[in-house]
Design an enzyme around this catalytic site. Structure first.
Site, PDB file in Angstrom:
ATOM      1  N   CYS A  54       0.806  -1.226   0.000  1.00 19.65           N
ATOM      2  CA  CYS A  54       0.000   0.000   0.000  1.00 19.65           C
ATOM      3  C   CYS A  54       0.840   1.278   0.000  1.00 19.65           C
ATOM      4  O   CYS A  54       0.321   2.355  -0.273  1.00 19.65           O
ATOM      5  CB  CYS A  54      -0.956  -0.002   1.186  1.00 19.65           C
ATOM      6  N   HIS A  70      -3.234   6.974   2.113  1.00 23.08           N
ATOM      7  CA  HIS A  70      -3.652   5.672   1.596  1.00 23.08           C
ATOM      8  C   HIS A  70      -5.036   5.361   2.149  1.00 23.08           C
ATOM      9  O   HIS A  70      -5.291   5.511   3.339  1.00 23.08           O
ATOM     10  CB  HIS A  70      -2.646   4.606   2.009  1.00 23.08           C
ATOM     11  N   ASN A 130     -10.154  -0.426  -0.216  1.00 24.40           N
ATOM     12  CA  ASN A 130      -8.698  -0.331  -0.165  1.00 24.40           C
ATOM     13  C   ASN A 130      -8.133  -0.893  -1.466  1.00 24.40           C
ATOM     14  O   ASN A 130      -8.176  -2.091  -1.697  1.00 24.40           O
ATOM     15  CB  ASN A 130      -8.184  -1.117   1.051  1.00 24.40           C
TER      16      ASN A 130
END
Length: 323
Positions: free
Chosen positions: A117, A250, A280
């Site tokens: 990520c 993020h 996500n």
């Protein structure tokens, strides 16, 4: 003259139609509810790539849009970096496949960055250093993921969190500062709290091929390092959090976003949130959120943006830039 770098164009792509929590629950027979997912994560929907659609396909669409926004042709790109944890193949890299799909035949280096990520921040920081060195002038930096391929659809604690997508930027040499400061870090001792502990060996999967996560441990670690690395780049640039126009973290979980903004004393109104609609998307989440906000007119030229990510490894990083 000192070479600087700036983002000249952004682009993004989300596959298919949004998949609501209710639709996901019904499709996989999960013991969950829309209310449970929204309360704990803030996620209401996500996009999932159809069978046969790979990370490089998503990257291609995002890259075309970024190049168009920058007013650049593919053959003008002299560096390609793709951040992904879900590449098409073991090799060649998703970046090499993207290069082929864009028709770039100028010999430009193309490679993947695997920092989960944090991948886009890693890739942007690397591209910045290439350009500042004088060796390259126009980089295509992409985050692209099909995390739906590594999810255990029986694990309600993880499968509801993730989505697929891609975001891209064109980073170019410039006379005026664009990227002001960057920092990236890793601590492999925390690898056990978020990983996909499997591999292909002898033509078969060994270990566990699905994403596994200790959610509480990840939350605590993420909030701490995101605040720390944000302050690190602010200090490096001689700026304060009050001077940041937009925080683009993020997009993992709305609670992490809120906790990080609070720790930095940045107003929630200055925090870009797309996790509610995208889920996500790992390395794609920051460039997706950036491009969406640019095209919506929220982010304007001359504003200061703070991008930051944290991911399995554990890895984390941040970039402060003047857009």
């Amino acid at each position: 003259m000192t070479i600087q770098t700036r983002i000249s164009g952004t682009g993004s792509y989300l596959p298919g139609e949004p998949v609501s929590n209710a639709a996901l629950i019904a499709a996989h027979g999960l013991e969950s509810s829309d209310e449970w997912i929204v309360e704990r994560t803030g996620i209401r929907s996500r996009h999932l790539a159809a069978s046969g659609i790979a990370s490089s396909d998503l990257a291609l669409e995002a890259s075309r849009r970024a190049l168009e926004a920058a007013g650049r042709k593919p053959e003008e790109v002299d560096l390609i970096i793709v951040a992904t944890s879900t590449p098409d193949y073991v090799f060649p890299s998703a970046a090499a496949l993207l290069q082929s799909k864009l028709g770039i035949t100028n010999g430009a280096p193309a490679f993947d960055v695997q920092a989960v990520c944090s991948g886009f921040v890693y890739a942007l920081t690397i591209a910045d250093k290439f350009i500042r060195s004088g060796s390259h002038k126009c980089a295509l930096v992409v985050g692209a993921e099909v995390f739906s391929r590594i999810l255990d659809w029986k694990d309600r604690g993880t499968c509801v969190l993730f989505g697929d997508g891609a975001g891209a930027v064109v980073l170019e040499a410039a006379a005026e500062p664009g990227l002001l400061a960057s920092a990236f870090h890793a601590d492999g001792s925390h690898h056990g709290i978020l990983s996909v502990p499997g591999q292909i060996c002898g033509g078969v999967v060994t270990g566990d091929p699905f994403l596994r996560m200790d959610g509480q441990a990840v939350f605590k670690f993420a909030v701490k390092v995101l605040a720390d690395v944000a302050n690190e780049v602010l200090d490096a640039a001689g700026m304060t959090a009050a001077q940041v126009d937009w925080l683009i973290p993020h997009q993992a979980n709305v609670r992490i976003l809120q906790a990080t903004a609070k720790k930095l004393h940045i107003s929630p109104q200055k925090c870009i949130v797309t996790v509610d609609r995208h889920g996500n998307t790992s390395a794609a989440s920051i460039p997706l959120a950036l491009d969406e906000s640019v095209r919506a007119g929220r982010i304007q030229r001359g504003q200061h943006l703070l991008l930051e990510g944290v991911g399995g490894g554990f890895t984390w990083g941040a970039t402060l830039l003047k857009f």
